[in-house]
Design an enzyme around this catalytic site. Structure first.
Site, PDB file in Angstrom:
ATOM      1  N   ASP A  67      -5.199  -4.981  -6.214  1.00  0.00           N
ATOM      2  CA  ASP A  67      -4.539  -5.852  -5.234  1.00  0.00           C
ATOM      3  C   ASP A  67      -4.525  -5.146  -3.872  1.00  0.00           C
ATOM      4  O   ASP A  67      -4.648  -3.926  -3.775  1.00  0.00           O
ATOM      5  CB  ASP A  67      -3.106  -6.097  -5.740  1.00  0.00           C
ATOM      6  CG  ASP A  67      -2.216  -6.759  -4.713  1.00  0.00           C
ATOM      7  OD1 ASP A  67      -2.525  -7.898  -4.326  1.00  0.00           O
ATOM      8  OD2 ASP A  67      -1.258  -6.117  -4.270  1.00  0.00           O
TER       9      ASP A  67
ATOM     10  N   ASP B  98      -2.220  -6.246  -0.627  1.00  0.00           N
ATOM     11  CA  ASP B  98      -0.887  -6.109   0.003  1.00  0.00           C
ATOM     12  C   ASP B  98       0.173  -5.643  -0.985  1.00  0.00           C
ATOM     13  O   ASP B  98       0.413  -6.288  -1.990  1.00  0.00           O
ATOM     14  CB  ASP B  98      -0.481  -7.446   0.634  1.00  0.00           C
ATOM     15  CG  ASP B  98      -1.333  -7.755   1.855  1.00  0.00           C
ATOM     16  OD1 ASP B  98      -2.039  -8.779   1.832  1.00  0.00           O
ATOM     17  OD2 ASP B  98      -1.346  -6.940   2.788  1.00  0.00           O
TER      18      ASP B  98
ATOM     19  N   LYS C  95      -5.500 -15.048 -10.225  1.00  0.00           N
ATOM     20  CA  LYS C  95      -6.391 -13.885 -10.110  1.00  0.00           C
ATOM     21  C   LYS C  95      -7.024 -13.540 -11.461  1.00  0.00           C
ATOM     22  O   LYS C  95      -8.110 -12.965 -11.520  1.00  0.00           O
ATOM     23  CB  LYS C  95      -5.616 -12.676  -9.591  1.00  0.00           C
ATOM     24  CG  LYS C  95      -5.209 -12.744  -8.123  1.00  0.00           C
ATOM     25  CD  LYS C  95      -4.621 -11.412  -7.673  1.00  0.00           C
ATOM     26  CE  LYS C  95      -4.008 -11.482  -6.299  1.00  0.00           C
ATOM     27  NZ  LYS C  95      -3.454 -10.172  -5.849  1.00  0.00           N
TER      28      LYS C  95
ATOM     29  N   ASP D  37       1.044  -5.316  -7.543  1.00  0.00           N
ATOM     30  CA  ASP D  37       2.475  -5.169  -7.195  1.00  0.00           C
ATOM     31  C   ASP D  37       3.299  -6.426  -7.351  1.00  0.00           C
ATOM     32  O   ASP D  37       4.532  -6.363  -7.213  1.00  0.00           O
ATOM     33  CB  ASP D  37       2.590  -4.712  -5.731  1.00  0.00           C
ATOM     34  CG  ASP D  37       2.395  -5.892  -4.772  1.00  0.00           C
ATOM     35  OD1 ASP D  37       3.291  -6.131  -3.933  1.00  0.00           O
ATOM     36  OD2 ASP D  37       1.387  -6.590  -4.905  1.00  0.00           O
TER      37      ASP D  37
ATOM     38  N   ASP E 254      -0.209 -10.999  -9.481  1.00  0.00           N
ATOM     39  CA  ASP E 254      -1.135 -10.095 -10.175  1.00  0.00           C
ATOM     40  C   ASP E 254      -0.992 -10.184 -11.692  1.00  0.00           C
ATOM     41  O   ASP E 254      -1.790  -9.598 -12.437  1.00  0.00           O
ATOM     42  CB  ASP E 254      -0.883  -8.641  -9.726  1.00  0.00           C
ATOM     43  CG  ASP E 254      -1.148  -8.459  -8.245  1.00  0.00           C
ATOM     44  OD1 ASP E 254      -0.304  -7.841  -7.558  1.00  0.00           O
ATOM     45  OD2 ASP E 254      -2.176  -8.976  -7.757  1.00  0.00           O
TER      46      ASP E 254
HETATM   47  O1  LIG Z   1      -1.499 -12.838   0.603  1.00  0.00           O
HETATM   48  C1  LIG Z   1      -0.456 -12.572  -0.004  1.00  0.00           C
HETATM   49  O2  LIG Z   1       0.504 -13.328  -0.136  1.00  0.00           O
HETATM   50  C2  LIG Z   1      -0.312 -11.218  -0.664  1.00  0.00           C
HETATM   51  O3  LIG Z   1      -1.531 -10.716  -0.880  1.00  0.00           O
HETATM   52  P1  LIG Z   1      -1.873  -9.716  -2.104  1.00  0.00           P
HETATM   53  O4  LIG Z   1      -2.232 -10.586  -3.280  1.00  0.00           O
HETATM   54  O5  LIG Z   1      -3.018  -8.930  -1.539  1.00  0.00           O
HETATM   55  O6  LIG Z   1      -0.640  -8.888  -2.360  1.00  0.00           O
HETATM   56 MG   LIG Z   2       0.234  -7.630  -3.607  1.00  0.00          MG
END
Ligand SMILES: O=C(O)COP(=O)(O)O
Ligand SMILES: [Mg+2]
Length: 226
Positions: free
Chosen positions: A9, A11, A150, A173, A177
């Protein structure tokens, strides 16, 4: 057990608490001798740019699985139900002032600023016939199809790369995910992860954010699993 690839992942996992890219995680990913796939709820160009600048091969999962590409030089495969998401958005807009994030570039779902009551919105949506769910990634609230995530994106991409989803180890996180953890052979949540993702993780790091990603990769290396 030996994994053939890593799906990670962006963010909250390879970033710092302030969302800057975590350079230690970048350096660690660059040492790996297996393909590294970025998987994000964010838009495709965000994922592809991150992959390019980190020095990865361009295989990414974006829009929570609604967009998948195996290399930079091929177009993304998009699958989603923006129309259904827009209906849910219109319905919720009768109750809340909602702000879309990156609507110009988002093709399969809707991401919203986290400035409304999520549980109230979920209860209202339950009265409607939409195949839609609201997922809070701590960076945005996504109006997305229940048929896209995902994990499904990983199954699609794994096939395109000549792997099975189980050949991947996943690191992440947040709630978006969880399905990726279930599809992969092993899932590692970073310490800042939410309870949903920790519930389905096989291992939870001591460290948070990008430091957690570094710890996760070192854990895999110390066990000879990657
Ligand atoms: O775009 C988002 O809401 C968070 O993105 P991520 O899945 O990379 O944590
Ligand atoms: Mg994330």
């Amino acid at each position: 057990m030996k994994f053939k690839a890593l799906v990670i992942d962006i963010d909250g996992t390879i970033t710092c608490k302030n969302r800057e890219l975590h350079l230690g995680a970048v350096k660690k990913m660059r040492t790996l001798n297996v393909p590294v796939v970025l998987a994000t709820g964010n838009i495709l160009c965000y994922a592809r740019t991150a992959s390019r600048l980190i020095g990865l091969g361009g295989a990414v999962i974006a829009e929570n699985g609604g967009a998948v590409t195996v290399r930079y030089d091929v177009n993304g495969i998009f699958e989603g139900s923006l129309e259904e998401c827009e209906k849910a958005f219109s319905f919720l807009s009768q109750h809340f002032k909602l702000t879309k994030l990156d609507p110009t570039y988002r093709k399969t779902e809707i991401a919203l600023r986290r400035d409304f009551d999520l549980e109230e919105a979920r209860s209202l949506l339950e009265t409607q016939p939409f195949d839609i769910e609201l997922v809070d990634t701590k960076y945005a609230i996504h109006i997305k199809s229940i048929k896209i995530n995902k994990g499904i994106g990983l199954q699609k991409l794994a096939g395109m790369m000549g792997f099975e989803a189980e050949d991947f180890v996943a690191i992440g996180d947040s709630a978006n995910d969880a399905e990726m953890f279930e599809a992969a052979g092993f899932g590692i949540a970073v310490a800042n992860g939410d309870e949903r993702v920790k519930e389905v993780a096989n291992y939870v790091t001591e460290a948070s954010f990008g430091d957690g990603a570094v710890e996760a990769i070192e854990f895999l290396e110390s066990n000879g699993w990657i």
